[in-house]
Each structure stands twice: as structure tokens, then as C-alpha cells.
Design a protein around this motif. Sequence first.
Motif, short mmCIF file in Angstrom:
data_model
loop_
_atom_site.label_atom_id
_atom_site.label_comp_id
_atom_site.label_asym_id
_atom_site.label_seq_id
_atom_site.Cartn_x
_atom_site.Cartn_y
_atom_site.Cartn_z
N ASP A 165 -12.16 18.90 0.24
CA ASP A 165 -10.65 18.51 0.33
C ASP A 165 -10.41 19.54 1.13
O ASP A 165 -9.19 19.82 1.87
N ALA A 166 -10.81 21.30 1.14
CA ALA A 166 -10.44 22.11 1.87
C ALA A 166 -10.61 21.80 3.54
O ALA A 166 -9.75 21.94 3.95
N CYS A 167 -11.73 21.29 3.93
CA CYS A 167 -12.19 20.57 5.19
C CYS A 167 -11.07 19.63 5.62
O CYS A 167 -10.90 19.57 6.46
N ARG A 168 -10.79 18.98 4.62
CA ARG A 168 -9.89 17.51 5.10
C ARG A 168 -8.41 18.34 5.11
O ARG A 168 -7.59 17.50 6.51
N MET B 163 -16.80 16.99 8.43
CA MET B 163 -17.22 17.43 7.84
C MET B 163 -17.01 16.82 6.21
O MET B 163 -17.84 17.39 5.23
N ALA B 164 -15.65 16.54 6.04
CA ALA B 164 -15.93 16.46 4.43
C ALA B 164 -15.88 15.16 4.46
O ALA B 164 -16.16 14.87 3.07
N LYS C 140 -13.21 8.68 -3.11
CA LYS C 140 -13.25 9.85 -1.95
C LYS C 140 -13.27 8.56 -1.22
O LYS C 140 -13.10 8.84 0.22
N GLN C 141 -14.98 8.88 -0.91
CA GLN C 141 -15.65 8.04 -0.48
C GLN C 141 -15.09 6.71 0.11
O GLN C 141 -15.48 6.52 1.11
N GLY D 10 -7.95 20.22 -8.10
CA GLY D 10 -8.46 18.79 -7.07
C GLY D 10 -9.55 18.39 -7.76
O GLY D 10 -10.16 16.56 -7.62
N PHE D 11 -10.61 18.95 -8.15
CA PHE D 11 -11.97 18.33 -9.29
C PHE D 11 -11.84 17.93 -10.01
O PHE D 11 -12.23 17.02 -11.00
N ASP D 12 -10.63 17.72 -11.09
CA ASP D 12 -10.41 16.64 -12.22
C ASP D 12 -8.67 16.84 -12.09
O ASP D 12 -8.21 18.39 -12.91
#
Length: 676
Positions: free
Chosen positions: A294-297, A304-305, A349-350, A582-584
Motif C-alpha cells: 500500500d505504501a508503494c502504491r 513494486m506494489a 489487491k491482486q 490497511g491490513f485489516d
Amino acid sequence: MSRRALRRLRGEQRGQEPLGPGALQFDLRDEDDAEEEGPKRELGVRRPRGAGKEGVRVNNRFELINIDDLEDDPVVNGEGSGCALTDAAAPGHKGRAQRGNTESKTDGDVAETAPPEQSNASGKLRKKKKKQKNKKSSTGEASENGLEDIDRILERMEDSAGWNRPGPAPLSSRKHVLYVEHRHLNPDTELKRYFGARAVLGEQRPRQRQRVYPKCTWLTTPKSTWPRYSKPGLSMRLLESRKGLSFFAFEHSEEYQQAQHQFLVAVQSMELNNIVVLLQTSPYHVDSLLQLSDACRFQEDQEMARDLVERALYSMECAFHPLFSLTSGACRLDYRRPENRSFYLALYKQMSFLEKRGCPRTALEYCKLILSLEPDEDPLCMLLLIDHLALRARNYEYLIRLFQEWEAHRNLSQLPNFAFSVPLAYFLLSQQTDLPEHERSSAREKASLLIQQALTMFPGVLLPLLESCSVRPDATVSSHRFFGPNAEISQPPALSQLVSLYLGRSHFLWKEPATMSWLEENVHEVLQAVDAGDPAVEACENRRKVLYQRAPRNIHRHVILSEIKDAVAALPPDVTTQSVMGFDPLPPSDTIYSYVRPERLSPISHGNTIALFFRSLLPNYTMEGERPEEGVAGGLNRNQGLNRLMLAVRDMMANFHLNDLEAPHEDDADGEGEWD
């Protein structure tokens, strides 16, 4: 079957050889007689063909069951009852035997030497063969019927006993609506169809290296740039199996639990480098990979994301249970367990990356996979997205089938996205020229009927849809009380959120001129029905007031993950005011915890006033006697904290001047600035 019959099945056909004076002399000894002659012969061992013609090896002893019946048959011209089996079992051998018989008949020497008793015996042999053929055919049919009866009995036993296996369900002629195909999980399959295999795989082949990976995976392809895989402590176990469904759950080992605790500490520190340091020690920790993705996006590093999400999927797929199937649609993962949520989010996300990459067919397969993991609860509310992906992939038949099978128990027509997407699918299906004329006309009529029902149920969708498509509506439509601005304002907030979500995602599917002209025709039909006082209009209005009071939590979770601005802006205050990780995002209230994070004593709770002041300036500052967080980058010891504190205080004091602290005088020019 006797050894004599097997010898004739596998040996040379005697009808192809000319009959000699000793041709009628045969060895009728069976295996028991042969064993009495000497210990040299053993069961299942045959002599060489030139040494003696006792037969071939018997691999299955049950083939000797019919030896008593065969011993009673006469043996004439080297033909026994085994030849009848040869005729029934091997048509090719039969043809060769007939050709051999004709050759033997044309041989003049054999015809002259054959005695008259031989011809009489051959006639009896033909009659015997016919009887044996009839008997064999009847017994063969009886055996086939017996096998069919056994199969039916076994099926009835399985149905009555309710035997369930946790493995993948058997394929039927009509697959389950949530059945996932392995080949469609690979985006290269779709890209090859668009651009060709040479364009897709041309650059990948030279870059491949000889690296050994634990297993072959379906969701992702391991890359040579990834760290070498070692089990991170993630596994899956089978909880139970009932009613043809198998319930699984991911598990964390003690080592993985420690990494999870360090990840939570890194998230609370709001320092991205802490997660990077954690990934250096645990390169396949799933939540860290998703958070860093998420940070890379956000930093516009899409490559990279996507790579980090694929690595997370690879880590979880390597932990699958042997009975867990991605394609059967009969495996379940409870979203209430925190260990399972990472798999849901990684798949979502994929799927989003695949849609943006231009692979809607592959994204549709991922959407079906997420929905199949828990179709009743639908924790990520994939029903708000699956219609959009089906239309983009031009898989209209699948969308229509899903609507027909689930409308009775899920009321899909009450969702604005299905109410408008299904008639659009029917209309686009009617535009295909390869269909027969009657199917096209039937699809067109069905599309018109459903779009009129959708416009009657959701009148507030029309004007925002036309505005999103940059189309100016007709004056009679925009000024009418039913489709006017009041229709959008008067709808409940929960319905407005669903409408904003659908329009922000699928409005471009309506921009085709043919689609707009078809929509215009049906809008005028609805206006005529409204002016005529159709009772369905009032019924739909009452239904809107009752059904859309408040959106459930899974819809809010879907809106947060979708990141559609208009839909996020329509979220209620009780959702926007709470912190969303973001992870939950928005965890369920009835979460099932398998282990609890140990409590941490915060230095703020027992620190003095000076410590609180220093920590407000530097959150990572630690007092004497306090230990920095283990395993987290950025933890400062006492000397480093004091040095940074002195630098910060010096910079802060350099910005102040004594003149700024003086009170203004009474003889100032403007007369303002007196102390209160």
C-alpha cells in the motif's frame, strides 16, 4: 480361462499353418499334471516357444476358473473352445484366423490328406462355436448388467449415508456458478489471447534461472528476484467437513506470532522503515508485505506494489492444506479469524491490479474465488463488483446465469449494480451477430423489461449516470418530478452510497451510442407508466424507504477498499471517525482470536511531566531504565534520545527572539495590541 485358451490368444494362429501328419496330436495336460512330472516347472513360468507348447504365463489365477468347462469341449484341428473366446474378444485375430482358414482350405496337400472324420468333426466344431458365442454374449450382457447394478447400489449407499470428502467436488456437466478455472487465474493466458504468446513470453524466457521452489503454484509465479523461500511458520488446517463443505483456517506458529507482534508495533510507530527491517528478517510475512505494498502504491510505484502482493500470495499458497481446493467452490475460510483475513485482502489487491492491468477475465476469476470462500456472509461484498468485471470481460452469459440462480435467495435485483448491469448484459448479448435472430429478439425484450424495472426502482440513478457519461438529458426527463433532482436528494443515504459506488465504477460501460438510444427509449416508456399511475411506482417507493435504512459493515469495508472518492465521501460518520488499518479494514465485531497479543506497558502511563514533554517532541525518546522496542527499527537508547532532544531544543530556541516576547507600548501607531 484355461492356459490353453490363453496360449491361443497370445500365440500363433494354428489355422495359418499347413496341417501335417502329427498336427492332431496335442498335449491336453493341465498345470496340475505338469507339476507331477517334475519340480522343474513352476506356476506362472512358461517354457520357450520352441521347447514345448504348454502355454503362456498366467498373471491372474482367477482366469483359470473356466478350466472345467473348457476341458469338456472337443479339440479338433487344433481348435478348442478358447478359439471362441478369441473370436469374441479379438476381432482382428478372428479376421486373421479366417484368412488362415481360407489359406488352409486352398492348400491342395492338406485337402487331400484330411480324412472324412475330420470334416465331420469340423462341422460339429462350428455348431459348438455358435453355441459358445451365444452363451458368451448372454453372459457378457449379464455381467455388464451386474456391474451397472453394483454402481447403482454404491451410489444409493453414498447418497443415503451422506459420505463427504473434503477434497474437490467431482465435475458435472454443468459446473457450479462459483467454479474457478485454473487457467484463468494466470494473467498470461489472457494476455496471450490479446497480444500473442511471442509478445508475452518473449522477454521472460531468457531471464529464467534454474532455481528450485518448494511447489508449483496457481495464483502466482515465483520470481528469481525474490528471497529464497523458507517456511515462515504459516500453515493451514482442516477444521471440519459438513454438508459437502470443508472449513479451513490458517495458523501461525510461535515464530510467526512474534513477527506479527513486531509488525503491530511497527504499524503503531507510523514508521515505514520499521516494516522494511521486519521484512529483512521475515521476508514472507504476509501482513508486512501487504502494508508495504500500500505504501508503494501511494508513492506511484505500481510495479513494486504488485510484486509484494504476489509474494504474499505465494507465501500463503505454499501453506495450503492438501485438501484445500481453489476451484471446487466447496472450501470455506471464516473471515472472523484474523489469520484468514490476509488471504482475502491479498486476493482483492491482486484482483485490483489485474483489472488495472487490462485483464478483466482473470480479475473475474479472482472475484469468483473470493466470493466462493464465504458466499453467504460475503465479507468483502464482492457482489457489488462481480457484475462490473463480467461486463468488462464480455462474459454476459455468466452474469445472466448468476442472476437467475441467486435472485431467489439473495434478492440481487435490490442492488443497483445488478439492477442495471443485468439488462445491459441482455442488451449487449442481443447485439451479437453470431446468435440466431429469435435469441437476439428474446434478449432484447428481456433487457427492455429489466431496465424499466430498474429505472422504476432506482430513479435517482438516471441523471447522475447521464452526467457521468457527458450526455445532456431531454428537457421532459430532467424537469419531470420522477427523474428530476428531487429523486436523487430524497433517496436514503445507504442507497446513495451504493449508487455512487456503481456510477464511479461502471458509468463508462453506458457510453456507447446504441446503448444510450436504447436507454432513452425505455426512459420514455417509464415516464408514460408513471403518468398513467402505475401502482408499481408507489410500491417501489415504499420499498426504498424500508430496505435502505443502513448499509451493513461489509459494504462499508468494500467501499474503503474500492477507494472510489464519491463512495468514500458518502460513508457515515461512525465509520470515518474510527481508525482504519490497511491490513485489516473494519474488522468484524465477533472476531475469533486464536492467540492474544501480549500487553505492553506504555512509558506514557508511568512517566513524569518532563518525560511526557520530551515524548511529545520525540515519540521515540526513552527515559533511563526504559528499553526500546525489540525488533523494531528506530528504537533509541538514552544517549541517542538526549542528543536528538538537545538538537531539537536548540533549533526551536533559535527561532525565538526576545523582542517577540515584549508587550506592545501604549503609544503604538494603531493603538492595538493591548493585553487583555
